[in-house]
Design an enzyme around this catalytic site. Structure first.
Site, short mmCIF file in Angstrom:
data_model
loop_
_atom_site.label_atom_id
_atom_site.label_comp_id
_atom_site.label_asym_id
_atom_site.label_seq_id
_atom_site.Cartn_x
_atom_site.Cartn_y
_atom_site.Cartn_z
N LYS A 159 -5.77 -20.69 -47.18
CA LYS A 159 -5.04 -19.65 -46.44
C LYS A 159 -4.68 -18.56 -47.45
CE LYS A 159 -1.34 -19.19 -42.99
NZ LYS A 159 -2.18 -18.79 -41.85
N SER A 160 -5.67 -17.73 -47.70
CA SER A 160 -5.58 -16.73 -48.75
C SER A 160 -5.22 -15.37 -48.17
CB SER A 160 -6.92 -16.64 -49.49
OG SER A 160 -7.02 -15.46 -50.25
#
Length: 324
Positions: A159-160
């Site tokens: 989850k960048s």
């Protein structure tokens, strides 16, 4: 969603006033998107304030950081302590929770390694993501012209912050075209996910959701709905979904920490099913909100009660570099 601009933000182990929670303009994360984050919710349940699946969110944060080689000296107990401390410091009964691990200020260049790894936790009040009426009436969406990232380009299991540049393009296009959301396809033309939500289709009583290999984030609400659906006796499968399957589905809905369980009533101006929330979606919504509101026994151990931790939260945060 707008910020009140008050309260306190946790930054590297210290609570900082909202107005003072600043970073340098030369921080690596600003220039290169070198950050990973989480989104979790605290609900005001009938038994007190509780964070939904806190540990799973913190494990995913640690895994996202690991993929990007971002070491931060908190283990799972430390992250749990930091989140609960921040909620308590802001006297929140219900809130959205945003932990962030990011590359800070040292030097600029594509190589991120010289920069420090910093962390912060924000909390704020946030209602239904697509509006409270969407939870009942459904929402109108389109298939986006923007695809999700191809495998082996940007890791979608992380989850960048960088991945959400793609999400912004999907969302802005949908809004510009008069829809509330967009659905992205993967590079093979199969359904992937929304701009920030997983997706389920229902046909003949079977729930299908795209697999992780379709460039989707392994959503925690997605996993919760799969569990609850099976407990209600429904068949749930992870399988590739061709675009046209969206149009002939009986029901379609989004899941996510922000979206919770939001029905979709039309896609590309094609009515889905009856054009309103379907019976299976309604049953899953009911089961989900019964859990997060504390109306049924927490048989899965998904709720972490914030104010039960009062005594332990007066102690210093647990140390330890072991990753969750």
């Amino acid at each position: 969603m707008s910020f009140a601009g008050t309260g306190q933000i946790w930054m590297n182990g210290k609570l900082v006033e909202w107005k003072d929670a600043n970073i340098h303009i030369a921080s690596h994360v600003i220039h290169y998107g070198s950050g990973v984050f989480e989104g979790a919710r605290c609900y005001a349940t009938s038994k007190g304030s509780a964070v939904f699946r806190l540990d799973e969110h913190m494990v995913r944060l640690a895994n996202s950081a690991k993929i990007y080689r971002m070491e931060y000296p908190l283990d799972l107990a430390g992250w749990r302590h930091a989140v609960l401390s921040t909620i308590r410091a802001n006297k929140m009964k219900a809130c959205y929770i945003r932990p962030l691990v990011y590359r800070g200020y040292d030097t600029l260049g594509v190589n991120p390694l010289p920069n420090p790894v910093d962390a912060a936790i924000m909390v704020w009040e946030w209602g239904a993501y697509l509006g409270p009426e969407a939870l009942e009436q459904g929402t109108d969406v389109k298939v986006s012209s923007w695809s999700r990232m191809a495998p082996n380009t940007l890791p979608t299991m992380a989850k960048s912050t960088a991945n959400y540049a793609n999400s912004q393009l999907i969302k802005m296009e949908a809004l510009a075209d008069g829809y509330s959301e967009g659905i992205a396809l993967d590079v093979f033309g199969n359904v992937s996910e929304g701009s920030g939500q997983n997706i389920f289709i229902i046909r003949d009583g079977v729930l299908t959701t795209p697999p992780i290999s379709a460039s989707v984030l392994g959503g925690i609400t997605r996993d919760s709905i799969m569990t609850l659906a099976r407990e209600l006796g429904y068949t749930v499968v992870e399988a590739n979904v061709p675009r046209e399957a969206l149009y002939i589905a009986d029901e379609v809905f989004f899941t996510g920490t922000a979206a919770e369980v939001t029905p979709i009533r039309s896609i590309d101006k094609i009515q889905i099913g009856s054009g309103k929330r379907g019976s299976i979606t309604a049953a899953l919504q009911s089961a989900f909100f019964a859990v997060v509101n504390g109306d049924v026994p927490d048989t899965h151990g998904w709720l972490t009660f914030v104010y039960d931790e009062e005594a332990s939260l007066r102690e210093p945060a647990p140390a330890g570099a072991a990753k969750a």
